[in-house]
Design an enzyme around this catalytic site. Structure first.
Site, PDB file in Angstrom:
ATOM      1  N   TYR A 259      30.448 -14.249   6.834  1.00 35.45           N
ATOM      2  CA  TYR A 259      30.457 -15.613   7.360  1.00 35.45           C
ATOM      3  C   TYR A 259      29.335 -15.756   8.401  1.00 35.45           C
ATOM      4  O   TYR A 259      29.176 -14.891   9.269  1.00 35.45           O
ATOM      5  CB  TYR A 259      31.822 -15.912   7.992  1.00 35.45           C
ATOM      6  CG  TYR A 259      31.883 -17.303   8.566  1.00 35.45           C
ATOM      7  CD1 TYR A 259      31.954 -18.406   7.736  1.00 35.45           C
ATOM      8  CD2 TYR A 259      31.830 -17.508   9.934  1.00 35.45           C
ATOM      9  CE1 TYR A 259      31.974 -19.690   8.255  1.00 35.45           C
ATOM     10  CE2 TYR A 259      31.858 -18.790  10.463  1.00 35.45           C
ATOM     11  CZ  TYR A 259      31.925 -19.873   9.612  1.00 35.45           C
ATOM     12  OH  TYR A 259      31.942 -21.141  10.140  1.00 35.45           O
TER      13      TYR A 259
ATOM     14  N   ARG B 124      48.353 -20.320  29.446  1.00 34.72           N
ATOM     15  CA  ARG B 124      47.280 -19.480  28.882  1.00 34.72           C
ATOM     16  C   ARG B 124      47.872 -18.149  28.420  1.00 34.72           C
ATOM     17  O   ARG B 124      47.512 -17.616  27.389  1.00 34.72           O
ATOM     18  CB  ARG B 124      46.150 -19.254  29.899  1.00 34.72           C
ATOM     19  CG  ARG B 124      45.130 -18.233  29.418  1.00 34.72           C
ATOM     20  CD  ARG B 124      43.752 -18.323  30.081  1.00 34.72           C
ATOM     21  NE  ARG B 124      43.801 -18.618  31.486  1.00 34.72           N
ATOM     22  CZ  ARG B 124      44.192 -17.757  32.446  1.00 34.72           C
ATOM     23  NH1 ARG B 124      44.559 -16.533  32.122  1.00 34.72           N
ATOM     24  NH2 ARG B 124      44.215 -18.127  33.701  1.00 34.72           N
TER      25      ARG B 124
ATOM     26  N   ASP C 250      38.579  -9.874   7.547  1.00 37.59           N
ATOM     27  CA  ASP C 250      38.655 -11.337   7.590  1.00 37.59           C
ATOM     28  C   ASP C 250      39.353 -11.773   6.297  1.00 37.59           C
ATOM     29  O   ASP C 250      38.809 -11.640   5.205  1.00 37.59           O
ATOM     30  CB  ASP C 250      37.234 -11.923   7.693  1.00 37.59           C
ATOM     31  CG  ASP C 250      37.239 -13.449   7.825  1.00 37.59           C
ATOM     32  OD1 ASP C 250      38.180 -14.088   7.319  1.00 37.59           O
ATOM     33  OD2 ASP C 250      36.269 -13.990   8.400  1.00 37.59           O
TER      34      ASP C 250
HETATM   35  C1  PLP Z   1      35.254 -20.705   8.670  1.00 41.57           C
HETATM   36  C2  PLP Z   1      35.270 -19.233   8.675  1.00 41.57           C
HETATM   37  C3  PLP Z   1      35.235 -18.505   9.883  1.00 41.57           C
HETATM   38  C4  PLP Z   1      35.105 -19.191  11.236  1.00 41.57           C
HETATM   39  O1  PLP Z   1      36.207 -19.952  11.545  1.00 41.57           O
HETATM   40  P1  PLP Z   1      36.180 -21.283  12.468  1.00 41.57           P
HETATM   41  O2  PLP Z   1      37.600 -21.704  12.452  1.00 41.57           O
HETATM   42  O3  PLP Z   1      35.231 -22.232  11.824  1.00 41.57           O
HETATM   43  O4  PLP Z   1      35.696 -20.864  13.820  1.00 41.57           O
HETATM   44  C5  PLP Z   1      35.303 -17.138   9.807  1.00 41.57           C
HETATM   45  N1  PLP Z   1      35.388 -16.493   8.632  1.00 41.57           N
HETATM   46  C6  PLP Z   1      35.409 -17.150   7.458  1.00 41.57           C
HETATM   47  C7  PLP Z   1      35.501 -16.386   6.175  1.00 41.57           C
HETATM   48  C8  PLP Z   1      35.355 -18.533   7.435  1.00 41.57           C
HETATM   49  O5  PLP Z   1      35.363 -19.184   6.264  1.00 41.57           O
END
Ligand code: PLP
Length: 393
Positions: A98, A46, A170
């Site tokens: 998202y 972990r 992001d």
């Molecule tokens: C898919 C996505 C997420 C979430 O990711 P997961 O791997 O599905 O948990 C977050 N931000 C964006 C822009 C995404 O497209």
């Protein structure tokens, strides 16, 4: 060295023990301690595992940060980053967000006393106006999903810095291949590596990179404390996907540009959203902060009825949630990513009933465009050899 070379030669590609050209799957949860007073680098998986570590160091190097952490999903990565904050803190967040991130910010964090204000971050005056004395961070998605609105990352990070806030970006849609937010002043980059980085619709995975060593250590401390780690197999798959990131992104982006132009010519397509089109309002800004426009575009067919007709006709893109894979993926935001949002709010964000999002894969661009054209025009001139698919579901 340029990015394409660094993807393959970054110091984490060869197993230091055996010289293996692919980092092995260290399928181990615990590690022998030859000397309990000075255990080696790994004690319990972990806290750290050699396969996961190779991925974490690779993504840190590619984003230009001090350290990286790999999580069991994009949402595990994002949620773990939110644990940097405490009761009484406030965040300023892009309103085009998202859905999963929106859910954590509106349904989970408020129970812990962490509040968020959602603003149009493409307008920096709105960002500045939303900052309160207890604001701790600015959270941005650019280009946004699915209408690809572009936020000025340099400008936003400068405002955040003036107010002592962290800037979190992001970077799922662009990946470090095309956009490196840490170089533009951001502090933390988060990824759903399920998308372009993994790239093959076969792994759910999340990554975080921080610019400063201290922040990176706090995040890996949270990863260990919360236990939201990426497993060994999935770390390996994510690394395997990463090796071809540039080749895949470049090919898909070149096709996306052709398809965006082609869609504009098709009667029945009311609007096309792609930052690579000169008329897109974010075109110039995107070109100034990212090296390309990426492989995601969306287009409006005018009605939900037309969308259903087209989705039942298409043969090349799969119809699914998700994006960023070798196969093209057609998604219907009104029923998928934005289904939980009230209709008025959804439409105010440009997510109309007729809007479809296309993540362009590695198929031939002309074939994808022909398939879309025939589906939109309601005629099928030639079979693409995947007729069997209609009968699976
Ligand atoms: C898919 C996505 C997420 C979430 O990711 P997961 O791997 O599905 O948990 C977050 N931000 C964006 C822009 C995404 O497209």
């Amino acid at each position: 060295m340029k990015f394409g070379t660094r993807l393959l030669h970054n110091g984490n590609e060869i197993d230091p023990i055996t010289g293996a050209a692919s980092i092995p799957l260290y399928q181990a949860s615990t590690f022998h301690q030859a000397d309990i007073d000075s255990p080696g680098e790994f004690d319990y998986a972990r806290s750290g595992n050699p396969t996961r570590r190779a991925l974490e160091q690779t993504i840190a190097e590619l984003e230009g940060g001090a350290g990286g952490s790999a999580f069991s999903s994009g949402m595990a990565a994002i949620s773990s980053v939110f644990f940097l904050f405490s009761s009484g803190d406030h965040l300023v967040v892009s309103n085009d967000l998202y859905g999963g991130t929106f859910r954590v910010l509106t349904q989970v964090l408020p129970r812990m006393g962490i509040e968020s204000s959602f603003v149009d971050t493409t307008d920096l005056a709105q960002v500045e106006a939303a900052i309160r004395p207890n604001t701790k961070a600015l959270y941005i998605e650019t280009p946004s999903n699915p209408t690809l609105k572009v936020t000025d990352l340099r400008g936003a990070a400068a405002i955040a810095r003036d107010h002592g806030l962290l800037t979190i970006v992001d970077n799922t849609f662009m990946t470090p291949c095309y956009q490196r937010p840490l170089e533009l002043g951001a502090d933390i980059v988060v990824h759903s590596a399920t998308k372009f980085i993994g790239g093959h619709s076969d792994v759910v995975s999340g990554l975080v990179v921080a610019r400063e060593k201290e922040t990176a250590e706090r995040i890996s401390g949270l990863q260990n404390a919360l236990g939201s780690i990426l497993g060994v197999q999935d770390s390996w798959l994510t690394m395997r996907g990463l090796k071809t990131l540039k080749a895949r992104m470049d090919a898909s982006t070149a096709s996306a540009a052709k398809i965006a132009k082609g869609l504009k010519q098709i009667p029945g397509v009311e609007r096309v959203f792609y930052t690579g089109l000169p008329e897109h309002p974010g075109h110039a800004l995107q070109s100034s902060q990212a090296s390309a426009h990426g492989a995601v575009l969306s287009f409006d067919l005018g009605s939900g009825k037309k969308v259903r007709e087209v989705l039942s006709q298409v043969r090349i893109p799969i119809v699914a949630v998700s994006l960023g894979s070798v196969e093209s993926i057609l998604s219907y935001p009104a029923r998928m990513s934005h289904a939980a949002m009230p209709k008025e709010e959804r439409e105010a964000r440009g997510v109309a009933d007729g809007l479809l999002r296309l993540s362009v894969g590695l198929e031939d661009a002309e074939d994808i465009l022909h398939d879309l054209e025939q589906s939109i025009e309601g005629r099928r001139l030639y079979s693409v050899g995947v007729e069997w698919r209609a009968s699976i579901i």
